[in-house]
Design an enzyme around this catalytic site. Structure first.
Site, short mmCIF file in Angstrom:
data_model
loop_
_atom_site.label_atom_id
_atom_site.label_comp_id
_atom_site.label_asym_id
_atom_site.label_seq_id
_atom_site.Cartn_x
_atom_site.Cartn_y
_atom_site.Cartn_z
N LYS A 1 32.16 -16.22 35.79
CA LYS A 1 32.32 -17.33 34.85
C LYS A 1 33.62 -18.08 35.15
O LYS A 1 34.67 -17.46 35.36
CB LYS A 1 32.32 -16.82 33.40
CG LYS A 1 32.31 -17.95 32.37
CD LYS A 1 31.95 -17.44 30.99
CE LYS A 1 31.98 -18.56 29.96
NZ LYS A 1 31.01 -19.64 30.28
N GLY B 1 18.18 -24.53 41.06
CA GLY B 1 18.41 -23.43 42.00
C GLY B 1 19.39 -22.40 41.52
O GLY B 1 19.51 -21.32 42.11
N GLY C 1 32.37 -21.37 26.05
CA GLY C 1 31.85 -22.39 25.15
C GLY C 1 31.44 -21.79 23.81
O GLY C 1 31.58 -22.42 22.76
N GLY D 1 19.87 -28.38 37.97
CA GLY D 1 20.46 -27.16 38.52
C GLY D 1 19.41 -26.09 38.71
O GLY D 1 19.67 -24.90 38.50
N HIS E 1 32.73 -11.97 29.43
CA HIS E 1 31.66 -12.44 30.30
C HIS E 1 31.79 -11.84 31.69
O HIS E 1 32.80 -11.23 32.03
CB HIS E 1 31.68 -13.97 30.40
CG HIS E 1 31.15 -14.67 29.19
ND1 HIS E 1 31.92 -14.88 28.06
CD2 HIS E 1 29.93 -15.20 28.92
CE1 HIS E 1 31.18 -15.50 27.15
NE2 HIS E 1 29.98 -15.71 27.65
N HIS E 2 30.78 -12.08 32.50
CA HIS E 2 30.73 -11.62 33.88
C HIS E 2 31.88 -12.22 34.71
O HIS E 2 32.51 -13.20 34.33
CB HIS E 2 29.38 -12.00 34.51
CG HIS E 2 29.08 -13.47 34.38
ND1 HIS E 2 29.48 -14.40 35.31
CD2 HIS E 2 28.42 -14.16 33.41
CE1 HIS E 2 29.09 -15.61 34.94
NE2 HIS E 2 28.43 -15.49 33.78
N GLY F 1 27.62 -25.16 22.83
CA GLY F 1 28.26 -24.15 23.65
C GLY F 1 27.42 -22.91 23.83
O GLY F 1 27.70 -22.08 24.70
N ASN F 2 26.38 -22.77 23.01
CA ASN F 2 25.46 -21.65 23.14
C ASN F 2 24.14 -22.04 22.48
O ASN F 2 24.13 -22.59 21.38
CB ASN F 2 26.03 -20.39 22.47
CG ASN F 2 25.26 -19.14 22.83
OD1 ASN F 2 24.09 -19.02 22.56
ND2 ASN F 2 25.95 -18.19 23.46
N MET G 1 20.86 -20.08 35.74
CA MET G 1 20.28 -20.58 34.50
C MET G 1 19.13 -21.53 34.78
O MET G 1 18.16 -21.57 34.01
CB MET G 1 21.34 -21.26 33.64
CG MET G 1 22.10 -20.32 32.74
SD MET G 1 21.06 -19.27 31.66
CE MET G 1 20.12 -20.49 30.75
N THR H 1 29.23 -25.76 29.65
CA THR H 1 30.49 -25.62 28.92
C THR H 1 31.66 -26.00 29.83
O THR H 1 31.49 -26.24 31.02
CB THR H 1 30.68 -24.18 28.40
OG1 THR H 1 30.70 -23.26 29.52
CG2 THR H 1 29.54 -23.79 27.46
#
Length: 271
Positions: free
Chosen positions: A161, A12, A167, A10, A157-158, A125-126, A15, A102
């Protein structure tokens, strides 16, 4: 020891780009490849440029297998379907797999566990140090307090999400349930609405907020008679997750097959 050679999945995405940057800054790790979904418009782009670092000579590709012979592991913050596929591909290639994705279903979890019989998989999850320390503390508090203390987990969260609870909230819930010696699946209370009746003693409640550009904020609340304990973590930059994932990757190199968590990486499992 030689540097651990990592493929970023991922590459691009938000994260993925952060991971490329974190690897560039890390000691003990080097970027061995960058992959994204087939058909992505970013295929062929330089992963360093996408991460804001300038050219690094490593283009984004869709072919993980072609990169595997020159890599030790893959680091993955994507989506559940992609992570499950990557776990299978990593198992075939003999790469360890660090998973920060997650929102998995039970079937997804089973597929990843099956792959972990062949390779080391670190899944959490984190990935941040602070959140995992928070989970360890929450487990200890839950084990200390009885059911007079109601437990609520709140997260924000933003607005982009796509899964809820987060998660991280579920990670906290699992830790608290372990501390209480209960099964989270049967004792969680989510999405209260309307005439719900009184709170069932011993349940773990969850609430999710979404808005703006919040990276991630979590509260574990223990509410008892006339007093309340709140454990809080507020993330300010996605780099904390990327740095944790790189730390997990360095730790995973050479580990036997198995399904590990960030608690194992940080030595907090028996805290």
């Amino acid at each position: 020891m030689s540097d651990v050679r990592l493929i970023v999945a991922g590459a691009g995405g938000r994260m993925g780009r952060t991971l490329v940057k974190a690897i560039a800054e890390a000691k003990g790790a080097v970027l061995a490849g960058a992959v994204d979904a087939p058909g992505s418009p970013l295929i062929g782009r330089d992963s360093g440029e996408l991460a804001g670092l300038g050219p690094n000579g490593i283009p984004v590709t869709a072919d993980l297998a072609a990169l595997a012979k020159n890599a030790d592991g893959v680091v993955d913050f994507t989506i559940p379907a992609a992570s499950v596929a990557l776990a299978g591909q990593a198992a075939v290639a003999g790469l360890f797999h660090v998973v920060g994705t997650t929102g998995f279903s039970t079937a997804d979890e089973d597929a990843i566990a099956a792959a972990a019989k062949k390779i080391a998989i670190v899944k959490s999850g984190n990935m941040s140090l602070g959140v995992n320390l928070l989970a360890a503390l929450a487990k200890r508090v839950a084990a200390t307090l009885d059911e007079e203390f109601d437990i609520e987990i709140l997260e924000m969260h933003h607005n982009k999400k796509i899964d809820a609870p987060s998660g991280t909230a579920l990670l906290l819930g699992e830790a608290i349930a372990a501390g209480r010696g209960i099964d989270l699946a049967t004792r969680s209370d989510r999405g209260r609405d309307g005439h719900t009746g009184a709170r069932r003693p011993g349940d773990i409640g969850f609430a999710s907020l979404r808005g703006g550009t919040v990276v991630g904020e979590h509260w574990a609340i223990f509410a008892g008679p006339a007093e309340r304990i709140e454990l809080v973590h507020k993330a300010e930059d996605r780099m904390i997750f990327a740095r944790g994932a790189v730390r997990a990757a360095v730790w995973a190199k050479g580990r036997p097959a198995g399904l590990y968590a960030m608690m194992d990486v940080l030595g907090l499992k028996d805290f």
